[in-house]
Design a protein around this motif. Structure first.
Motif, PDB file in Angstrom:
ATOM      1  N   TRP A  28       6.769  -8.427   3.737  1.00  0.00           N
ATOM      2  CA  TRP A  28       7.035  -7.209   3.746  1.00  0.00           C
ATOM      3  C   TRP A  28       5.901  -6.323   4.674  1.00  0.00           C
ATOM      4  CZ3 TRP A  28       5.865  -8.066  -1.411  1.00  0.00           C
ATOM      5  CH2 TRP A  28       4.510  -8.219  -2.047  1.00  0.00           C
ATOM      6  N   GLN A  29       5.902  -5.458   5.470  1.00  0.00           N
ATOM      7  CA  GLN A  29       5.025  -5.477   6.656  1.00  0.00           C
ATOM      8  C   GLN A  29       4.328  -4.342   5.788  1.00  0.00           C
ATOM      9  OE1 GLN A  29       8.141  -3.806   9.356  1.00  0.00           O
ATOM     10  NE2 GLN A  29       6.225  -3.709  10.610  1.00  0.00           N
ATOM     11  N   THR A  30       2.850  -4.587   5.865  1.00  0.00           N
ATOM     12  CA  THR A  30       1.947  -3.105   5.286  1.00  0.00           C
ATOM     13  C   THR A  30       0.479  -3.171   6.508  1.00  0.00           C
ATOM     14  OG1 THR A  30       0.323  -2.933   3.769  1.00  0.00           O
ATOM     15  CG2 THR A  30       0.791  -5.373   3.616  1.00  0.00           C
ATOM     16  N   ASP A  31       0.184  -1.513   6.035  1.00  0.00           N
ATOM     17  CA  ASP A  31      -0.664  -1.029   7.320  1.00  0.00           C
ATOM     18  C   ASP A  31      -2.271  -1.658   5.732  1.00  0.00           C
ATOM     19  OD1 ASP A  31       0.052   0.799   5.584  1.00  0.00           O
ATOM     20  OD2 ASP A  31      -0.959   1.990   6.050  1.00  0.00           O
ATOM     21  N   THR A  32      -1.954  -1.680   4.802  1.00  0.00           N
ATOM     22  CA  THR A  32      -3.100  -2.131   3.685  1.00  0.00           C
ATOM     23  C   THR A  32      -2.876  -2.905   3.170  1.00  0.00           C
ATOM     24  OG1 THR A  32      -3.170   0.306   3.121  1.00  0.00           O
ATOM     25  CG2 THR A  32      -4.790  -1.411   2.102  1.00  0.00           C
ATOM     26  N   ALA A  34      -4.379  -5.505   0.845  1.00  0.00           N
ATOM     27  CA  ALA A  34      -5.080  -5.108  -0.804  1.00  0.00           C
ATOM     28  C   ALA A  34      -6.050  -6.341  -1.494  1.00  0.00           C
ATOM     29  CB  ALA A  34      -4.172  -5.410  -2.323  1.00  0.00           C
ATOM     30  N   VAL A 145       9.038   0.914  -7.038  1.00  0.00           N
ATOM     31  CA  VAL A 145       7.090   0.872  -7.691  1.00  0.00           C
ATOM     32  C   VAL A 145       7.457   2.247  -7.795  1.00  0.00           C
ATOM     33  CG1 VAL A 145       6.105  -0.329  -6.013  1.00  0.00           C
ATOM     34  CG2 VAL A 145       5.304   1.643  -5.283  1.00  0.00           C
ATOM     35  N   VAL A 153      -0.415   2.472  -9.496  1.00  0.00           N
ATOM     36  CA  VAL A 153       0.427   2.579  -9.077  1.00  0.00           C
ATOM     37  C   VAL A 153       1.622   1.166  -9.583  1.00  0.00           C
ATOM     38  CG1 VAL A 153       2.041   1.992  -6.897  1.00  0.00           C
ATOM     39  CG2 VAL A 153      -0.021   3.393  -7.226  1.00  0.00           C
ATOM     40  N   ARG A 192      10.372   1.639   4.050  1.00  0.00           N
ATOM     41  CA  ARG A 192       9.955   2.412   2.662  1.00  0.00           C
ATOM     42  C   ARG A 192      10.434   3.612   2.131  1.00  0.00           C
ATOM     43  NH1 ARG A 192       4.245   1.782   4.217  1.00  0.00           N
ATOM     44  NH2 ARG A 192       3.761   4.190   4.696  1.00  0.00           N
TER      45      ARG A 192
ATOM     46  N   TRP B 804       2.021  -3.944  -4.806  1.00  0.00           N
ATOM     47  CA  TRP B 804       2.572  -2.523  -3.845  1.00  0.00           C
ATOM     48  C   TRP B 804       1.734  -2.175  -2.777  1.00  0.00           C
ATOM     49  CZ3 TRP B 804       0.354  -3.564  -9.039  1.00  0.00           C
ATOM     50  CH2 TRP B 804      -1.315  -3.308  -8.845  1.00  0.00           C
ATOM     51  N   GLU B 805       0.699  -2.949  -2.279  1.00  0.00           N
ATOM     52  CA  GLU B 805       0.171  -2.063  -1.215  1.00  0.00           C
ATOM     53  C   GLU B 805       0.346  -2.248  -0.101  1.00  0.00           C
ATOM     54  OE1 GLU B 805      -1.262  -6.472  -0.058  1.00  0.00           O
ATOM     55  OE2 GLU B 805       0.062  -7.123   0.451  1.00  0.00           O
ATOM     56  N   TRP B 806       2.445  -2.323   0.211  1.00  0.00           N
ATOM     57  CA  TRP B 806       2.952  -1.805   1.274  1.00  0.00           C
ATOM     58  C   TRP B 806       2.661   0.181   1.148  1.00  0.00           C
ATOM     59  CZ3 TRP B 806       6.911   0.930  -1.444  1.00  0.00           C
ATOM     60  CH2 TRP B 806       7.543   0.448  -2.406  1.00  0.00           C
ATOM     61  N   ILE B 807       2.415   0.588  -0.403  1.00  0.00           N
ATOM     62  CA  ILE B 807       2.973   1.991  -0.510  1.00  0.00           C
ATOM     63  C   ILE B 807       1.285   2.466  -0.434  1.00  0.00           C
ATOM     64  CG2 ILE B 807       3.228   1.703  -3.063  1.00  0.00           C
ATOM     65  CD1 ILE B 807       5.094   3.832  -0.428  1.00  0.00           C
ATOM     66  N   ALA B 808       0.095   1.552  -0.210  1.00  0.00           N
ATOM     67  CA  ALA B 808      -0.974   2.222  -0.951  1.00  0.00           C
ATOM     68  C   ALA B 808      -1.095   3.281   0.068  1.00  0.00           C
ATOM     69  CB  ALA B 808      -2.293   1.036  -0.493  1.00  0.00           C
ATOM     70  N   SER B 809      -1.023   3.541   1.243  1.00  0.00           N
ATOM     71  CA  SER B 809      -0.982   4.542   2.236  1.00  0.00           C
ATOM     72  C   SER B 809      -0.507   5.643   1.612  1.00  0.00           C
ATOM     73  CB  SER B 809      -0.778   4.255   3.590  1.00  0.00           C
ATOM     74  OG  SER B 809       0.454   4.483   3.841  1.00  0.00           O
ATOM     75  N   GLU B 810       0.131   5.819   0.656  1.00  0.00           N
ATOM     76  CA  GLU B 810       0.866   7.001   0.245  1.00  0.00           C
ATOM     77  C   GLU B 810       0.228   7.885  -1.620  1.00  0.00           C
ATOM     78  OE1 GLU B 810       3.464   8.419   1.302  1.00  0.00           O
ATOM     79  OE2 GLU B 810       3.241   6.933   3.187  1.00  0.00           O
TER      80      GLU B 810
END
Lengths: 328, 925
Positions: A28-32, A34, A145, A153, A192, B804-810
């Motif tokens: 996926w694409q992610t800006d974070t 982990a 999620v 989460v 998302r 769930w890192e893809w939603i971390a900014s939320e």
């Protein structure tokens, strides 16, 4: 719907086998990121290429094969590549041998949550719509999620192909403003969406007695250790201030996860650990154990005190005879 | 026979002091008829006259007289049953009454006048107070009272404030006291002669130079000299002395005594050594070497004078108030020493306590003398003061429950109570001045019958004291006989009798003059028939009290010396069997204490650690040895053992049963026989987890059979600290079982999962918690080709938050998770070892209880978990396990050397517990 941020990574994941065959996982694409995966030694290289096949950026994933019960060994490959706008393909190679090549679409999928409702049978129904800018792009799959603000989460579904999900409410940690997020991914590019808030009821604490164990047989002359814990429905440990230990209906300890029972009488006992504090609805658990009188060799007769002199007519002092001296 | 036979003699104590006021009787053989009696004078001397006509066998020399020395209570201090006498001649006798005379109270409290306090001189009161304080434990109120009494009578010389702590110790024959004294002196670089009875006085180091002079010291009084102020007494060898203390300004006659007249007499100081006492270290802290009686010696001369004054009071025949005070004194002594109080108006008891330390002996002896003098004086004057006399009892041998009549005079017109020996005062049926009818109480014993007639009550020093009419009772032959005491070498039943050495069996019965006493002494071999006992002694015509010395066979194993007593009189028969073990008493020692836990290293710590972790059950192994000089191979059965931790008294865990399933008691042996690898060579205690916090003292007490204080025992103390370590945080998720339904597990299933997953982590981490997920769908993981490794991958993703890192900014509180958290997925069937040390994730297989300890299905998960806990170790070959199982019932820790799982507290070579025990352990888990 939430658009992907302008600067993102593309998560690339899969499993490579000893024969260098590759099984892709959905990325996926992610800006974070982990947890950044460990960097390899350069044997394995993951590259982002443009339309002309020029490498824009690369990274060295660590690939460590592990035993798999006599079968062929495999290694998981996880890497994050910066998603440069000019990138059109991703290539994984081991030295000069290309293990995997995948096309990277120019646009990301889009997803929109259309429904979040609690059904009559205590399920949460989540529905969404998704589309891909590239009609010839790879098929979409979905991850869902659950976001409980302040509590965490929680992934609840992965690799879905349907666009509707039913989740029992009982399996979700409680929250007044719980939300659901849906990830639509073609394997590399993703979009998302986040739902409106919905109330999810709190569930009773999860209480566990770790000691004593059920059906334990315990000698009566030994003090017994009580050890227990309580967790909320999100799996977080609760402060012991709300714990109450009860033995056969009588409270024996409070506000401690570790307690001591002594002078146990032989017989069957029921120990109850209840959570009665704030932070989670009341809950309790119980174990039954047996206290047995220990069968030991018969000890010597109990030692009685020296007989108390109690005599109306005192007579010979014990030492008299031994110390008598006679002189004529 | 026309001439009077005359016996003269002297009764002294072991110390040489005269036994004053004792009654000396002469009888023919063991007959009850006294043919002559007298009392010892203050010098201890007595004269017995046998009137004409009472001498048997005419004028010829005869033997077989029985002479007894009896104290005020009737206790026989000395007895000689073979006195030879000839009419017309004087026989000289000399008796030693024993190490201590028994100090007794008057049978009845004396006539106490309401003006007693005004008659008794203050000095005499001081004597009594001093004696009370001397006998009382230091620090007790009575002791404080004594101190005040002494101080009150001390001169205001200025010495008192500088008086050092003093204590008593017998120097001669007491090497320890001598050693201590040397130690004291060594500090001050002084020497002292061993035979020099002295009191050392030391000045405080902080004292100004100008004031440094010897303060107080006593020596042999004839050698008392003045010491020049510049002489340092601590560096003086030989005579060490200085000015005697100043004393009170007036004596009894109002004259001022000279210094030398008030010096302490030699006979008081000879048996006593006094050391001084406060020594200041350089840091100013004071060290008391002899923690003793404060200022006693400084008041000795005063007390000595007061003592004489008290005797003067006695000799002035102002007896009644003093007797009352003495009675009060003895009651106080009884309180302080634990001795029984005298029964009012009834029997009196010996108050000499054999357990009193020798260090109070001289003063105690003087007190005894004073009391005896008072009692003797009371006796002497008793005939004149007698208010009643019982002249006959009819019938004289009535059994309990029957009626008897007391005949005599002076009973009074008001009914009071009749006192039979062995029973509380009894109400009469009829009462007149010359005749009383009364029922013999059930508990009546043979012995004198007296009356209890209250004369009045007075207040003495804030106490109300009752006093009763004096009188003379009459012997009673009725009542049930009693076996009062049977002792072996002066020790009660249960004490050890040493084989191969003589033993003195003494007995005291109450059977009356017509009673019949039998005794049989047997040596019984345990486990054998009584018919095979060796009879050491048997006699059916023994006196009521006496002793016999027997030779005990030199046995080489523990046997029993059984004494069978039988006492009979006209009323009843009493039997009693008593047993003394014939053995060499063991000397028990605690050779060592080991403290261990299942945990042998803190999670994450490098290498094995000796620390013990707070909040975990802890085992304490105690090694005990026994030394019996080779007797019975030095083996001793330990029948008492306790470990005290805080307020918790823990019994030991039982030893493992033998092959027949029998649990035996712990047996201690020689130190060299202790084998640490044997689980039956140590007493093992389990300290429960809640007590394993911080620093505590472990106090072990062990003992073997025997009657206190003769029971062998040993103790040891150990201060132990438990270290608080963050518990291993573990989250688990249960992977769906073989059916692949993916259903969330039930509570029982989770518990089962946990127990199985942690059966090699038996002290459950108290931070174990479930993941929020009910379970992973293992079947789907297999079906999509990823297998169990896919499940592990997913666990890893959950763990590191990438799921769930893809939603971390939320979200407001995004991952990461606890970096120390260990995620464990437990599977329904055995996957291959799955470990992701980077994410501290492990997939552990569920094993069945039937799997043996070496079964890889059991050890592999343990190793995998260990690897996640200690990820720095890449090899899975062991030594990194953080916790090993603890078998709470059978005391064993689990060791698996094949897989590197060790309880490091055990010596090498200890193997797994047996399959049977393992099975029992599993059942309890």
């Amino acid at each position: 719907m939430t658009s992907p941020p302008s600067h993102t990574w593309i998560r690339y994941a899969g499993r490579v086998w000893e024969d260098l065959s590759f099984e892709a996982e959905a990325g996926w694409q992610t800006d974070t990121v982990a947890r950044r995966p460990p960097r390899g030694d350069g044997t394995w290289v993951l590259e982002l290429l443009d339309e002309r096949g020029v490498v824009i950026v690369d990274t060295w994933p660590a690939v460590a094969f592990t035993a798999s019960g006599g079968r062929m060994q495999s290694a998981r490959v996880v890497a994050y590549l910066p998603a440069h706008p000019a990138g059109r393909s991703i290539r994984l190679r081991r030295r000069d041998f290309v293990v995997d090549t995948r096309t990277l679409t120019a646009a990301s999928p889009e997803v929109r949550i259309t429904e979040v409702e609690v059904t009559e049978d205590r399920h949460l129904r989540i529905a969404w719509e998704a589309s891909h800018a590239d009609p010839h792009g790879p098929p979409l799959s979905y991850r869902v999620v659950y976001i409980a603000p302040g509590r965490g989460v929680f992934p609840i579904a992965r690799d879905l192909t349907a666009t509707v999900l039913l989740v029992p409410v009982a399996r979700l940690p409680g929250s007044l403003e719980g939300r659901f997020a849906v990830l639509a991914t073609d394997g590399l590019r993703s979009g998302r969406a986040v739902s409106r808030p919905v109330r999810v009821p709190m569930h009773p604490a999860r209480v566990a007695i770790l000691e004593p164990r059920p059906a334990l047989a315990w000698p009566a002359d030994q003090p017994l250790t009580l050890r227990g814990v309580a967790h909320d429905d999100a799996g977080r440990r609760l402060d012991p201030v709300g714990l109450v230990w009860t033995l056969d209906g009588e409270p024996v300890a409070r506000e401690q996860h570790l307690a001591l029972l002594r002078d146990l009488r032989p017989g069957d006992h029921t120990l109850v650990l209840a959570w009665e504090g704030a932070g989670a609805p009341r809950a309790e658990t119980r174990v039954q154990f047996k206290v047995t009188r220990r069968e030991l060799p018969a000890p010597p007769e109990p030692v009685a005190p020296e007989p108390e002199p109690h005599r109306p007519t005192p007579t010979v002092a014990p030492q008299t005879t031994a110390t008598l001296r006679l002189k004529l | 026979m026309t001439q009077t036979a005359r016996f003269t003699g002297r009764v002294v104590l072991d110390s040489g002091a005269p036994a004053y006021g004792c009654r000396v009787t002469l009888r023919v053989g063991e007959t009850p008829h006294v043919i002559a009696e007298a009392f010892t004078a203050a010098s201890g001397e007595f004269v017995l006259h046998v009137p004409p006509g009472r001498m048997p066998m005419g004028e010829d020399a005869v033997g077989g007289f029985t002479l007894e020395v009896i104290d005020g209570t009737g206790t026989v201090l000395a007895k000689d049953d073979d006195v030879t006498a000839r009419a017309g001649q004087t026989t000289r006798l000399h008796y030693t009454a024993g190490r201590r005379a028994l100090v007794t109270l008057p049978v009845a409290l004396p006539l106490l006048q309401t003006h007693a306090a005004s008659i008794i001189r203050p000095e005499a009161l001081a004597v009594i107070e001093a004696a009370l304080g001397l006998l009382a434990p230091q620090g007790s109120p009575t002791h404080e009272q004594y101190t005040r009494a002494v101080m009150r009578n001390l001169p205001p010389s200025g010495h008192v404030s500088e008086m050092l702590d003093l204590s008593w110790a017998a120097l001669d024959g007491d090497p320890r006291a001598m050693s201590d004294l040397r130690e004291v002196l060594a500090v001050q670089s002084a020497t002292v002669r061993r035979d020099m009875p002295i009191i050392l006085a030391m000045r405080p180091e902080t004292e100004p130079e100008a004031r440094r002079r010897p303060k107080v010291q006593y020596g042999k009084p004839k050698e008392t000299v003045r010491v020049a102020p510049k002489v340092d007494p601590m560096t003086t060898t030989g005579r060490l002395l200085a000015t005697p203390p100043k004393v009170d300004t007036e004596d009894d006659n109002g004259a001022s005594p000279s210094v030398h007249e008030s010096a302490v007499s030699t006979d008081r100081l000879v048996p006593v050594i006094v050391a001084t006492v406060r020594i200041a270290r350089s840091d100013g802290e004071r060290i008391a070497f002899f923690d003793g009686l404060h200022g006693l010696l400084s008041g000795l001369s005063t007390i000595d004078r007061l003592h004489r004054a008290a005797l003067d009071v006695i000799q002035d025949r102002r007896l009644a108030p003093l007797r009352a005070l003495l009675a009060l004194l003895m009651a106080e002594v009884g309180d302080e020493t634990g001795m029984p109080l005298p029964a009012p108006g009834g029997t009196s008891r010996p108050v000499a306590d054999p357990n009193l330390p020798d260090l109070v002996d001289p003063w105690w002896a003087r007190l005894q003398e004073a009391v005896q003098a008072a009692i003797a004086a009371l006796r002497v004057s008793g005939s004149a003061d007698t208010a009643y006399r019982i002249e006959g009892i009819e019938p004289p041998d009535a059994p309990p429950g029957s009626k008897v009549a007391l005949r005599g005079f002076g009973f009074g017109d008001t009914a009071a109570e009749v006192v039979f020996g062995g029973s509380s005062p009894t109400e009469p049926i009829a009462w007149s001045d010359e005749r009383i009818e009364v029922l013999v109480p059930d508990s009546a014993r043979p012995g004198p019958v007296t009356l209890r007639v209250l004369e009045g009550v007075v207040r003495v020093q804030r106490k109300l004291v009752e006093y009763y009419r004096e009188g003379v009772g009459e012997p009673f032959e009725g009542g049930r006989p009693q076996i009062h005491a049977v002792l072996a070498d002066g020790r009660a039943e249960g004490a050890w009798v040493r084989p191969g050495e003589p033993v003195a069996i003494s007995w005291t019965t109450i059977a009356g003059e017509t009673g019949h006493v039998e005794m049989q002494v047997r040596l019984h071999k345990r486990g054998s028939s009584p018919e095979r006992d060796l009879v050491l002694f048997s006699d059916g015509g023994l006196p009521a009290s006496g002793s016999r010395i027997l030779a005990v066979p030199d046995v080489d194993e523990e046997q029993d010396l059984i004494v069978r007593m039988r006492v009979e009189n006209a009323v009843d028969v009493v039997r009693r069997d008593l047993t003394w073990p014939v053995a060499v008493a063991p000397a028990l020692s605690v050779e060592g204490i080991e403290v261990t836990q299942g945990i042998q290293r803190a999670p994450g710590a490098a290498g094995p650690a000796v620390t013990t972790i707070a909040g975990k059950d802890t085992l304490v192994r105690v090694y005990v040895s026994s030394d019996r000089g080779g007797f019975q191979d030095d083996r001793t059965t330990i029948d008492r053992a306790v470990l005290r931790v805080g307020d918790l008294a823990l019994p030991p865990l039982p030893l493992p049963p033998d092959e027949d399933g029998v649990v035996h008691p712990f047996v201690a042996g020689r130190p060299s026989a202790i084998d640490r690898s044997r689980d039956d060579h140590a007493l093992v205690f389990r300290v429960p987890a809640p007590m394993c916090q911080g620093t505590r003292e472990l106090h072990v007490e062990v003992g073997a059979a025997g009657r206190p204080p003769h029971a062998p025992s040993a103790e040891a103390r150990l201060t132990w600290t438990w270290t608080s370590v963050r518990p291993v945080p573990i989250r688990y998720v249960r992977v769906a079982g073989p059916d692949g339904t993916g259903r969330p597990p039930s509570h029982d299933a989770v518990r089962f999962t946990l127990l199985r997953a942690f059966d090699l982590l038996p002290s459950p981490p108290d931070d174990v918690g479930p993941a929020w997920m009910g379970g992973l769908d293992a079947r789907s993981a297999e079906e999509d080709g990823r297998g169990w490794s896919g499940v592990l991958d997913e666990l890893s993703d959950h763990h590191d938050g990438s799921a769930w890192e893809w939603i971390a900014s939320e979200v407001t509180s995004p991952p990461p998770d606890d970096p120390h958290l260990i995620w464990i997925g437990v599977t329904g069937h055995l996957p291959a070892d799955q470990v992701d040390a980077d994410t501290r994730t492990v997939l552990a297989g569920i094993t069945t209880p039937e799997a043996g300890p070496h079964d890889p299905t059991r050890t592999a998960p343990a190793r995998a978990i260990a690897h996640t806990i200690a990820p720095s170790t890449h090899a899975l070959d062991g030594q990194r396990i953080a916790d090993v199982p603890l078998d709470p019932h059978w005391v064993r820790t689990v060791v698996d050397p094949d897989h590197g799982i060790h309880d490091l507290s055990l010596p090498p070579g200890v193997a797994w517990i047996g399959a049977e025990r393992w099975h029992r352990l599993i059942e309890r888990m």
